[in-house]
Design a protein around this motif. Sequence first.
Motif, short mmCIF file in Angstrom:
data_model
loop_
_atom_site.label_atom_id
_atom_site.label_comp_id
_atom_site.label_asym_id
_atom_site.label_seq_id
_atom_site.Cartn_x
_atom_site.Cartn_y
_atom_site.Cartn_z
N ASN A 101 33.68 29.11 -28.70
CA ASN A 101 33.02 28.03 -29.45
C ASN A 101 33.84 26.74 -29.42
OD1 ASN A 101 30.84 29.66 -30.07
ND2 ASN A 101 31.59 30.21 -32.08
N PHE A 149 24.98 24.84 -39.31
CA PHE A 149 23.99 23.87 -38.87
C PHE A 149 24.51 22.44 -38.80
CE2 PHE A 149 21.78 27.31 -41.19
CZ PHE A 149 21.28 27.97 -40.08
N THR A 188 26.14 19.72 -36.43
CA THR A 188 26.29 19.48 -35.00
C THR A 188 26.50 17.99 -34.76
OG1 THR A 188 25.28 19.77 -32.83
CG2 THR A 188 23.78 19.32 -34.65
N GLU A 229 21.32 21.27 -27.07
CA GLU A 229 21.17 22.72 -27.01
C GLU A 229 21.96 23.44 -28.10
OE1 GLU A 229 24.88 21.71 -25.00
OE2 GLU A 229 22.88 20.87 -24.85
N GLY A 230 22.68 22.70 -28.93
CA GLY A 230 23.52 23.31 -29.96
C GLY A 230 22.75 23.68 -31.21
N THR A 231 23.21 24.75 -31.87
CA THR A 231 22.59 25.19 -33.12
C THR A 231 23.37 24.72 -34.34
OG1 THR A 231 23.86 27.25 -33.15
CG2 THR A 231 21.71 27.29 -32.03
N GLY A 232 24.60 24.27 -34.12
CA GLY A 232 25.42 23.87 -35.25
C GLY A 232 26.06 25.06 -35.96
N LEU A 233 26.09 26.20 -35.29
CA LEU A 233 26.67 27.40 -35.90
C LEU A 233 28.04 27.76 -35.33
CD1 LEU A 233 23.50 29.66 -36.09
CD2 LEU A 233 24.65 28.48 -37.98
#
Length: 151
Positions: free
Chosen positions: A48, A99, A101, A106-110
Amino acid sequence: VSVPDYLESVRRTLAPNFTEKQISFHFQCAYRGRVRLDPERFIRVLVNIVSNAVDAMADSGAGRFFLRARAVDQKLRLDLTDNGGGIPLEIQDKIFEPFVTAGKPEGTGLGMAIAHSVVEAHGGTIRFRTGPGGTTFTIELPLDQVEADAG
């Protein structure tokens, strides 16, 4: 796990991410002992951070990433440093929340929330320093006294 062996396998796993984007990848392991960690869960932390770093450096043309490991005060310290543009000020205070970002389509922010959770589950800490010249994430994991003496 053996820290040098684990980090060498991580280096081999992550290297294509850098090669593909023409980012130089530097690796230094000054600790030769062992640390208690779940290798499959912990690789998510590193992936990540690396994914975000690669995105931050993708258009620079001179990206550099450093992974350093050493023992400090009975802890294994991992420093992951990029020379990207830094983390935007508006998300710095909440980077480890779900969440959040910096606008990756394409990111989920996780990713960083997961990284934080995994590091804490290992009894460790994660923090960062950031600015226009790049970002360093520092992860510290506890070492047993016997393991620390071996390093």
